[in-house]
Design a protein around this motif. Structure first.
Motif, PDB file in Angstrom:
ATOM      1  N   ALA A  61     -60.057 -10.264  60.953  1.00 27.83           N
ATOM      2  CA  ALA A  61     -59.756  -9.977  62.360  1.00 27.83           C
ATOM      3  C   ALA A  61     -59.547  -8.480  62.613  1.00 27.83           C
ATOM      4  O   ALA A  61     -59.802  -8.004  63.713  1.00 27.83           O
ATOM      5  N   PHE A  62     -59.058  -7.777  61.615  1.00 31.08           N
ATOM      6  CA  PHE A  62     -58.753  -6.353  61.768  1.00 31.08           C
ATOM      7  C   PHE A  62     -59.412  -5.564  60.635  1.00 31.08           C
ATOM      8  O   PHE A  62     -58.744  -5.138  59.694  1.00 31.08           O
ATOM      9  N   PRO A  63     -60.720  -5.346  60.725  1.00 35.97           N
ATOM     10  CA  PRO A  63     -61.440  -4.648  59.648  1.00 35.97           C
ATOM     11  C   PRO A  63     -60.882  -3.255  59.358  1.00 35.97           C
ATOM     12  O   PRO A  63     -61.018  -2.759  58.241  1.00 35.97           O
ATOM     13  N   GLY A  64     -60.234  -2.646  60.331  1.00 29.65           N
ATOM     14  CA  GLY A  64     -59.637  -1.333  60.119  1.00 29.65           C
ATOM     15  C   GLY A  64     -58.516  -1.350  59.097  1.00 29.65           C
ATOM     16  O   GLY A  64     -58.119  -0.294  58.581  1.00 29.65           O
ATOM     17  N   LEU A  65     -58.017  -2.544  58.779  1.00 25.24           N
ATOM     18  CA  LEU A  65     -56.945  -2.656  57.780  1.00 25.24           C
ATOM     19  C   LEU A  65     -57.471  -2.733  56.348  1.00 25.24           C
ATOM     20  O   LEU A  65     -56.678  -2.704  55.408  1.00 25.24           O
ATOM     21  N   ARG A  66     -58.771  -2.804  56.180  1.00 25.52           N
ATOM     22  CA  ARG A  66     -59.317  -2.955  54.819  1.00 25.52           C
ATOM     23  C   ARG A  66     -58.895  -1.832  53.874  1.00 25.52           C
ATOM     24  O   ARG A  66     -58.639  -2.096  52.707  1.00 25.52           O
ATOM     25  N   PRO A  67     -58.777  -0.595  54.354  1.00 24.55           N
ATOM     26  CA  PRO A  67     -58.257   0.432  53.437  1.00 24.55           C
ATOM     27  C   PRO A  67     -56.755   0.268  53.143  1.00 24.55           C
ATOM     28  O   PRO A  67     -56.218   0.936  52.270  1.00 24.55           O
ATOM     29  N   TRP A  68     -56.092  -0.594  53.895  1.00 28.19           N
ATOM     30  CA  TRP A  68     -54.658  -0.822  53.757  1.00 28.19           C
ATOM     31  C   TRP A  68     -54.375  -2.311  53.513  1.00 28.19           C
ATOM     32  O   TRP A  68     -53.710  -2.972  54.311  1.00 28.19           O
ATOM     33  N   PRO A  69     -54.871  -2.869  52.422  1.00 22.53           N
ATOM     34  CA  PRO A  69     -54.699  -4.310  52.195  1.00 22.53           C
ATOM     35  C   PRO A  69     -53.247  -4.728  52.041  1.00 22.53           C
ATOM     36  O   PRO A  69     -52.928  -5.899  52.211  1.00 22.53           O
ATOM     37  N   ALA A  70     -52.355  -3.784  51.740  1.00 25.67           N
ATOM     38  CA  ALA A  70     -50.946  -4.135  51.586  1.00 25.67           C
ATOM     39  C   ALA A  70     -50.379  -4.741  52.869  1.00 25.67           C
ATOM     40  O   ALA A  70     -49.495  -5.598  52.818  1.00 25.67           O
ATOM     41  N   VAL A  71     -50.914  -4.328  54.034  1.00 22.53           N
ATOM     42  CA  VAL A  71     -50.462  -4.902  55.304  1.00 22.53           C
ATOM     43  C   VAL A  71     -50.830  -6.384  55.350  1.00 22.53           C
ATOM     44  O   VAL A  71     -50.008  -7.238  55.699  1.00 22.53           O
ATOM     45  N   ALA A  72     -52.060  -6.694  54.963  1.00 31.98           N
ATOM     46  CA  ALA A  72     -52.507  -8.094  54.949  1.00 31.98           C
ATOM     47  C   ALA A  72     -51.743  -8.894  53.896  1.00 31.98           C
ATOM     48  O   ALA A  72     -51.401 -10.061  54.120  1.00 31.98           O
ATOM     49  N   VAL A  73     -51.467  -8.268  52.763  1.00 37.42           N
ATOM     50  CA  VAL A  73     -50.669  -8.933  51.722  1.00 37.42           C
ATOM     51  C   VAL A  73     -49.290  -9.280  52.274  1.00 37.42           C
ATOM     52  O   VAL A  73     -48.789 -10.394  52.090  1.00 37.42           O
ATOM     53  N   ALA A  74     -48.662  -8.323  52.955  1.00 41.05           N
ATOM     54  CA  ALA A  74     -47.320  -8.556  53.502  1.00 41.05           C
ATOM     55  C   ALA A  74     -47.326  -9.678  54.527  1.00 41.05           C
ATOM     56  O   ALA A  74     -46.451 -10.542  54.511  1.00 41.05           O
ATOM     57  N   LEU A  75     -48.313  -9.690  55.414  1.00 39.84           N
ATOM     58  CA  LEU A  75     -48.394 -10.749  56.425  1.00 39.84           C
ATOM     59  C   LEU A  75     -48.664 -12.101  55.776  1.00 39.84           C
ATOM     60  O   LEU A  75     -48.074 -13.113  56.165  1.00 39.84           O
ATOM     61  N   GLY A  76     -49.533 -12.127  54.790  1.00 38.97           N
ATOM     62  CA  GLY A  76     -49.806 -13.366  54.070  1.00 38.97           C
ATOM     63  C   GLY A  76     -48.581 -13.859  53.322  1.00 38.97           C
ATOM     64  O   GLY A  76     -48.273 -15.050  53.339  1.00 38.97           O
ATOM     65  N   SER A  77     -47.875 -12.925  52.704  1.00 43.28           N
ATOM     66  CA  SER A  77     -46.653 -13.296  51.972  1.00 43.28           C
ATOM     67  C   SER A  77     -45.597 -13.853  52.913  1.00 43.28           C
ATOM     68  O   SER A  77     -44.922 -14.826  52.588  1.00 43.28           O
ATOM     69  N   ALA A  78     -45.444 -13.230  54.070  1.00 42.44           N
ATOM     70  CA  ALA A  78     -44.463 -13.713  55.046  1.00 42.44           C
ATOM     71  C   ALA A  78     -44.821 -15.125  55.516  1.00 42.44           C
ATOM     72  O   ALA A  78     -43.949 -15.999  55.604  1.00 42.44           O
ATOM     73  N   ALA A  79     -46.093 -15.349  55.803  1.00 40.45           N
ATOM     74  CA  ALA A  79     -46.529 -16.681  56.249  1.00 40.45           C
ATOM     75  C   ALA A  79     -46.341 -17.707  55.137  1.00 40.45           C
ATOM     76  O   ALA A  79     -45.847 -18.812  55.371  1.00 40.45           O
ATOM     77  N   GLY A  80     -46.724 -17.355  53.912  1.00 38.11           N
ATOM     78  CA  GLY A  80     -46.574 -18.270  52.784  1.00 38.11           C
ATOM     79  C   GLY A  80     -45.123 -18.584  52.482  1.00 38.11           C
ATOM     80  O   GLY A  80     -44.762 -19.733  52.228  1.00 38.11           O
ATOM     81  N   ALA A  81     -44.278 -17.552  52.519  1.00 42.49           N
ATOM     82  CA  ALA A  81     -42.852 -17.766  52.240  1.00 42.49           C
ATOM     83  C   ALA A  81     -42.208 -18.640  53.313  1.00 42.49           C
ATOM     84  O   ALA A  81     -41.395 -19.514  52.997  1.00 42.49           O
ATOM     85  N   THR A  82     -42.565 -18.407  54.564  1.00 43.11           N
ATOM     86  CA  THR A  82     -42.033 -19.229  55.651  1.00 43.11           C
ATOM     87  C   THR A  82     -42.456 -20.684  55.469  1.00 43.11           C
ATOM     88  O   THR A  82     -41.634 -21.601  55.567  1.00 43.11           O
ATOM     89  N   ALA A  83     -43.726 -20.893  55.182  1.00 48.55           N
ATOM     90  CA  ALA A  83     -44.220 -22.254  54.952  1.00 48.55           C
ATOM     91  C   ALA A  83     -43.519 -22.886  53.751  1.00 48.55           C
ATOM     92  O   ALA A  83     -43.091 -24.043  53.815  1.00 48.55           O
ATOM     93  N   ASN A  84     -43.383 -22.130  52.662  1.00 52.12           N
ATOM     94  CA  ASN A  84     -42.735 -22.670  51.465  1.00 52.12           C
ATOM     95  C   ASN A  84     -41.297 -23.089  51.746  1.00 52.12           C
ATOM     96  O   ASN A  84     -40.855 -24.149  51.292  1.00 52.12           O
ATOM     97  N   TYR A  85     -40.565 -22.264  52.482  1.00 55.69           N
ATOM     98  CA  TYR A  85     -39.182 -22.628  52.811  1.00 55.69           C
ATOM     99  C   TYR A  85     -39.153 -23.910  53.648  1.00 55.69           C
ATOM    100  O   TYR A  85     -38.400 -24.835  53.357  1.00 55.69           O
ATOM    101  N   LEU A  86     -39.973 -23.940  54.685  1.00 59.13           N
ATOM    102  CA  LEU A  86     -39.985 -25.116  55.566  1.00 59.13           C
ATOM    103  C   LEU A  86     -40.426 -26.372  54.817  1.00 59.13           C
ATOM    104  O   LEU A  86     -39.846 -27.441  55.007  1.00 59.13           O
ATOM    105  N   ALA A  96     -40.135 -26.935  51.548  1.00 60.15           N
ATOM    106  CA  ALA A  96     -39.082 -27.312  50.604  1.00 60.15           C
ATOM    107  C   ALA A  96     -37.912 -27.970  51.329  1.00 60.15           C
ATOM    108  O   ALA A  96     -37.377 -28.982  50.881  1.00 60.15           O
ATOM    109  N   ARG A  97     -37.540 -27.405  52.461  1.00 51.34           N
ATOM    110  CA  ARG A  97     -36.360 -27.887  53.214  1.00 51.34           C
ATOM    111  C   ARG A  97     -36.614 -29.230  53.880  1.00 51.34           C
ATOM    112  O   ARG A  97     -35.739 -30.088  53.929  1.00 51.34           O
ATOM    113  N   THR A  98     -37.831 -29.426  54.401  1.00 52.09           N
ATOM    114  CA  THR A  98     -38.090 -30.636  55.175  1.00 52.09           C
ATOM    115  C   THR A  98     -38.840 -31.727  54.409  1.00 52.09           C
ATOM    116  O   THR A  98     -38.733 -32.897  54.765  1.00 52.09           O
TER     117      THR A  98
END
Length: 137
Positions: free
Chosen positions: A98-123, A125-127
């Motif tokens: 969606a944001f090809p301009g971020l390709r030189p900065w994959p850490a941003v995509a990693v952080a967003l993916g990690s946040a989404a994955g961690a949120t899903a994992n918590y939910l 596990a909890r539910t």
């Protein structure tokens, strides 16, 4: 609400410790043992997910019950964490598409993916795993 904040904080702490297990194991297997990066990653993921299961069952969700024996609980945890990993990597790929301009900065995509994955994992596990409060026998 205070109870949920405590759970989230403990879940995050377990996640950080799990990341250390994951990265450390992968690095050790590749750097010291000479494994290829893909085989090392399988073992490091399984090790980290096992550690986070232990951490969360003993700390984050110690007051909750899965209603399962340890082996079944671990297997359920591993399945849920695998779904979380798919979400993590899916968000990573979607962000880069969606944001090809971020390709030189994959850490941003990693952080967003990690946040989404961690949120899903918590939910998940909890539910889906640690659903019920523990009762005193």
């Amino acid at each position: 609400m205070k109870h949920i904040r405590r759970e989230v904080a403990l879940f995050a702490a377990g996640g950080v410790l799990g990341l250390c297990v994951d990265a450390g194991m992968a690095q050790a297997l590749v750097g010291f043992v000479g494994w290829n990066v893909y085989t090392a990653r399988v073992v490091s993921f399984l090790s980290a997910a096992t550690f986070t299961w232990w951490w969360n069952s003993r700390h984050t969700f110690a007051h909750r019950d899965s209603g399962r024996g340890a082996r079944a609980e671990w297997l359920h945890w591993m399945a849920l964490m695998a779904v979380g990993a798919v979400i993590n990597n899916g968000v990573y790929l979607l962000v880069l598409q969606a944001f090809p301009g971020l390709r030189p900065w994959p850490a941003v995509a990693v952080a967003l993916g990690s946040a989404a994955g961690a949120t899903a994992n918590y939910l998940f596990a909890r539910t889906l795993l640690f659903r019920a409060p523990k009762t005193l026998a």
